[in-house]
Design a protein around this motif. Structure first.
Motif, PDB file in Angstrom:
ATOM      1  N   PRO A 210       2.793  12.035   0.950  1.00 20.21           N
ATOM      2  CA  PRO A 210       3.354  11.358  -0.242  1.00 20.21           C
ATOM      3  C   PRO A 210       4.370  10.273   0.102  1.00 20.21           C
ATOM      4  N   ALA A 211       5.047  10.433   1.237  1.00 14.64           N
ATOM      5  CA  ALA A 211       6.079   9.465   1.608  1.00 14.64           C
ATOM      6  C   ALA A 211       5.489   8.107   1.967  1.00 14.64           C
ATOM      7  N   ARG A 212       4.185   8.057   2.231  1.00 11.17           N
ATOM      8  CA  ARG A 212       3.553   6.798   2.642  1.00 11.17           C
ATOM      9  C   ARG A 212       2.775   6.124   1.508  1.00 11.17           C
ATOM     10  N   LYS A 213       2.933   6.589   0.302  1.00 11.91           N
ATOM     11  CA  LYS A 213       2.253   5.947  -0.818  1.00 11.91           C
ATOM     12  C   LYS A 213       2.656   4.477  -0.901  1.00 11.91           C
ATOM     13  N   THR A 214       1.676   3.634  -1.110  1.00 16.92           N
ATOM     14  CA  THR A 214       1.878   2.184  -1.056  1.00 16.92           C
ATOM     15  C   THR A 214       1.310   1.529  -2.307  1.00 16.92           C
ATOM     16  N   GLY A 215       2.117   0.725  -2.956  1.00 21.46           N
ATOM     17  CA  GLY A 215       1.662   0.032  -4.155  1.00 21.46           C
ATOM     18  C   GLY A 215       0.837  -1.196  -3.823  1.00 21.46           C
ATOM     19  N   ALA A 250       2.061  -7.313 -10.440  1.00 23.18           N
ATOM     20  CA  ALA A 250       2.923  -7.178  -9.261  1.00 23.18           C
ATOM     21  C   ALA A 250       4.353  -6.867  -9.689  1.00 23.18           C
ATOM     22  N   ASP A 251       5.040  -6.062  -8.865  1.00 22.30           N
ATOM     23  CA  ASP A 251       6.450  -5.760  -9.113  1.00 22.30           C
ATOM     24  C   ASP A 251       7.143  -5.486  -7.784  1.00 22.30           C
ATOM     25  N   SER A 252       8.355  -5.000  -7.833  1.00 21.21           N
ATOM     26  CA  SER A 252       9.149  -4.802  -6.614  1.00 21.21           C
ATOM     27  C   SER A 252       8.577  -3.714  -5.717  1.00 21.21           C
ATOM     28  N   ASN A 253       7.688  -2.872  -6.244  1.00 15.46           N
ATOM     29  CA  ASN A 253       7.081  -1.806  -5.440  1.00 15.46           C
ATOM     30  C   ASN A 253       5.754  -2.228  -4.801  1.00 15.46           C
ATOM     31  N   THR A 254       5.296  -3.417  -5.096  1.00 18.64           N
ATOM     32  CA  THR A 254       4.025  -3.893  -4.557  1.00 18.64           C
ATOM     33  C   THR A 254       4.163  -4.228  -3.074  1.00 18.64           C
ATOM     34  N   ARG A 255       3.286  -3.645  -2.270  1.00 17.50           N
ATOM     35  CA  ARG A 255       3.297  -3.928  -0.833  1.00 17.50           C
ATOM     36  C   ARG A 255       2.137  -4.824  -0.414  1.00 17.50           C
ATOM     37  N   TYR A 256       1.029  -4.725  -1.120  1.00 21.99           N
ATOM     38  CA  TYR A 256      -0.127  -5.567  -0.797  1.00 21.99           C
ATOM     39  C   TYR A 256      -0.726  -6.144  -2.067  1.00 21.99           C
ATOM     40  N   ILE A 257      -1.008  -7.425  -2.025  1.00 21.38           N
ATOM     41  CA  ILE A 257      -1.762  -8.123  -3.060  1.00 21.38           C
ATOM     42  C   ILE A 257      -3.080  -8.531  -2.418  1.00 21.38           C
ATOM     43  N   LYS A 289       9.268 -13.622  -5.174  1.00 25.24           N
ATOM     44  CA  LYS A 289       9.604 -12.701  -6.262  1.00 25.24           C
ATOM     45  C   LYS A 289       9.335 -11.250  -5.856  1.00 25.24           C
ATOM     46  N   TYR A 290       8.472 -11.096  -4.844  1.00 22.96           N
ATOM     47  CA  TYR A 290       8.094  -9.751  -4.382  1.00 22.96           C
ATOM     48  C   TYR A 290       8.233  -9.727  -2.861  1.00 22.96           C
ATOM     49  N   PRO A 291       9.449  -9.739  -2.339  1.00 17.58           N
ATOM     50  CA  PRO A 291       9.688  -9.952  -0.904  1.00 17.58           C
ATOM     51  C   PRO A 291       9.081  -8.902   0.015  1.00 17.58           C
ATOM     52  N   LYS A 292       8.753  -7.724  -0.523  1.00 16.98           N
ATOM     53  CA  LYS A 292       8.144  -6.691   0.316  1.00 16.98           C
ATOM     54  C   LYS A 292       6.621  -6.796   0.358  1.00 16.98           C
ATOM     55  N   LYS A 483      -3.611  -2.352 -10.709  1.00 18.72           N
ATOM     56  CA  LYS A 483      -2.365  -1.888 -10.119  1.00 18.72           C
ATOM     57  C   LYS A 483      -2.573  -0.432  -9.734  1.00 18.72           C
ATOM     58  N   ALA A 484      -2.431  -0.115  -8.450  1.00 18.61           N
ATOM     59  CA  ALA A 484      -2.733   1.233  -7.983  1.00 18.61           C
ATOM     60  C   ALA A 484      -1.868   1.574  -6.776  1.00 18.61           C
ATOM     61  N   THR A 485      -1.976   2.807  -6.324  1.00 21.02           N
ATOM     62  CA  THR A 485      -1.316   3.234  -5.095  1.00 21.02           C
ATOM     63  C   THR A 485      -2.359   3.782  -4.134  1.00 21.02           C
ATOM     64  N   VAL A 486      -2.167   3.510  -2.876  1.00 24.47           N
ATOM     65  CA  VAL A 486      -3.005   4.042  -1.806  1.00 24.47           C
ATOM     66  C   VAL A 486      -2.080   4.633  -0.753  1.00 24.47           C
ATOM     67  N   THR A 487      -2.652   5.378   0.177  1.00 25.00           N
ATOM     68  CA  THR A 487      -1.841   6.001   1.227  1.00 25.00           C
ATOM     69  C   THR A 487      -2.400   5.645   2.592  1.00 25.00           C
TER      70      THR A 487
END
Length: 533
Positions: A210-215, A250-257, A289-292, A483-487
């Motif tokens: 769960p700690a590696r969930k990625t938006g 997209a938001d601040s939790n987004t890691r990949y577009i 706007k989404y630096p991560k 918009k989803a999460t993957v691990t």
């Protein structure tokens, strides 16, 4: 009667193929061919019947490959693939004359598995109809693919058909000597079919951390590949659509577009000048706007080679200068570094003229499907897209590459934590092509136990989990954003670690059988008494 049986084989295989729901028919689809092998003595007649069976299957399942501006390409592809599929059965027919029945069945399995492996590795590759792909709609049946890969499914199909036919043959020859005899005769085919199903029920992927969930955000822009995608002067308008859709989710939790194949530079851009392209500048402005976040996108890129260093695919520029065009995946962030992956498994006839290094005059014959015509370049090794801040490595599978079990597995072995598929399936319209392509992603997920994020230009974009379950599928021919999460995962499956052992073993036995067949012509003691049928 023989003609009907030939057609019946093709129809059964077609009805069993994704995305039709009659998957169990795959376990009897080949049985008419065993009957024909025993009954037809004339070699040319036998070849014609086998070829017709496979042509029927190819046309029924992949007729859409001709749904392009050059329909003749589909006719050639279906005919050529049917011809190649006939070769293992011609070998099986020949082996039956020299070896006992059980050995001939084994030889057929070996020949077919060898054919499928070759069809994934040479430049005329077309692994779309690998028999193990038949179960793409049924991920619950094939969780054991994490040990065998899709070739395990091929072995299952062939073994089941042999068991069913042999049982039918025995019952037909000896009659029904009571219910007990019938039940005993049916045990073998039932065991072959049911045991893998039972095994699959007890196999599950290791739970995600769960700690590696990625938006992630996946964009499906729905840009017509024929009338809009590659038209001059529309690149920036298309970019504006991508930016608009991305910012909807997209938001601040987004890691990949993730954008689809050839989303950028449809007319090509030099790799040495990417940082100065208007598209890249605009993308970096958005990413602030989404630096991560990192953007993974398709693009057509070009590279110039110094004199004497150009590969066979390179084209003349001027003087001694050479250049190549690539179907690429790029990872862009707010830094000045752009990571680039060049598509390696190219579509024969569309992106690649097979063995062009021996036929240099054919360089520009590849079909023009937009962008830059002629063969694309190939890189010798794949490159993972790395994200050091999150310790994530992504393998950006481009379109057709996602059909290759061995290739995708090899890249996961090098360290890929996450699979991304970027594709443009709109070339073939609203046919089974894009639906089959989506389903095959489920097999790659199971083989590697990786999450798959799929961005398709016109659909179907979706997310696939390591058990092969599809979520967030988007309607075809509609713009959409997910918009989803993957691990990202680090665990390595047996298949990824060891490769396709089944096919490798088949190749060894195939070589031994061919050597035996050759030597038996010259050494009488090796030749088995011919079996008269």
């Amino acid at each position: 009667m023989k003609f009907v049986l030939s057609i019946l084989t093709g129809v059964l295989l077609w009805l069993a193929w994704p995305t039709l729901p009659l998957t169990p028919l795959i376990f009897i689809g080949l049985t008419p061919l065993f009957y024909l092998t025993e009954r037809v003595q004339n070699r040319w007649q036998y070849f014609g019947l086998i070829f017709l069976a496979f042509l029927t299957w190819n046309v029924g399942s992949t007729w859409w490959v001709g749904n392009t501006t050059v329909p003749a390409s589909g006719v050639f592809a279906n005919c050529f693939n049917a011809l190649l599929m006939s070769i293992p059965w011609l070998g099986y027919k020949n082996t039956r004359r020299k070896l006992p029945e059980s050995a001939a069945y084994f030889a057929l399995i070996v020949y077919w598995l060898t054919f499928e492996l070759i069809h994934q590795t040479w430049e005329l590759s077309w692994p779309w109809l690998v028999l193990g792909n038949a179960f793409a709609l049924r991920p619950g049946w094939i969780q054991w693919y994490e040990f065998t890969g899709a070739s395990g499914g091929t072995l299952w199909v062939l073994t089941a058909n042999i068991a069913v036919y042999h049982t039918w043959k025995q019952l037909r020859l000896h009659g029904a000597a009571g219910i007990t005899h019938i039940v005993k005769s049916l045990l073998a085919p039932l065991a072959v079919i049911l045991l893998p199903l039972l095994l699959s029920a007890f196999i599950h992927p290791i739970p995600d951390n769960p700690a590696r969930k990625t938006g992630i955000v996946i964009v499906q822009p729905n840009i017509d590949p024929y009338d809009e995608k590659f038209n001059s002067g529309t690149a920036m308008q298309q970019l504006e659509k991508f930016l608009r859709l991305t910012q909807q989710q997209a938001d601040s939790n987004t890691r990949y577009i993730i954008w689809p194949e050839t989303a950028l530079f449809p007319r090509g851009a030099w790799e040495s000048q990417l940082n100065y392209q208007q598209e890249v500048i605009a993308i970096r402005e958005m990413l602030r706007k989404y630096p991560k976040a990192r953007l993974i996108t398709g693009g057509v890129t070009m590279k110039e080679y110094p004199a004497g260093e150009a590969p066979a695919t390179a084209r003349d520029l001027e003087g001694d200068r050479k250049w190549d065009a690539f179907n690429s995946a790029l990872q862009i962030d707010t830094s000045n570094s752009i990571q680039i992956y060049h598509k390696y498994e190219l579509v024969p006839g569309v992106e690649l003229i097979p063995y062009v290094r021996y036929l240099t005059f054919m360089q520009y014959v590849a079909m023009d499907m937009g962008g830059i015509s002629g063969s694309y370049g190939r890189t010798p090794d794949a490159t993972l897209l790395t994200n050091t801040s999150d310790s994530i490595k992504v393998f950006p599978t481009i379109c057709y590459e996602s059909v290759f079990s061995n290739y995708v597995g090899a890249q996961v072995k090098t360290g890929a934590d996450l699979l991304v598929i970027i594709t443009n399936d709109g070339w073939w319209g609203n046919t089974e092509g894009h639906r089959q392509h989506l389903q095959y992603a489920r097999i790659r997920a199971i083989e590697t136990r990786r999450w798959v994020a799929r961005s398709a230009n016109t659909g179907i974009s979706a997310v696939v989990d390591p058990a092969g379950n599809i979520s967030h599928p988007q309607p075809y021919w509609q713009e959409a954003v997910i918009k989803a999460t993957v691990t990202p995962r680090k665990d390595i499956t047996f298949y990824v670690k060891n490769g396709d052992l089944i096919s490798k073993g088949a190749v060894i036995f195939c070589i031994l059988l061919l050597v035996y067949s050759f030597m038996s012509r010259f050494i009488p003691g090796l030749k088995h008494a011919e079996i008269h049928q």
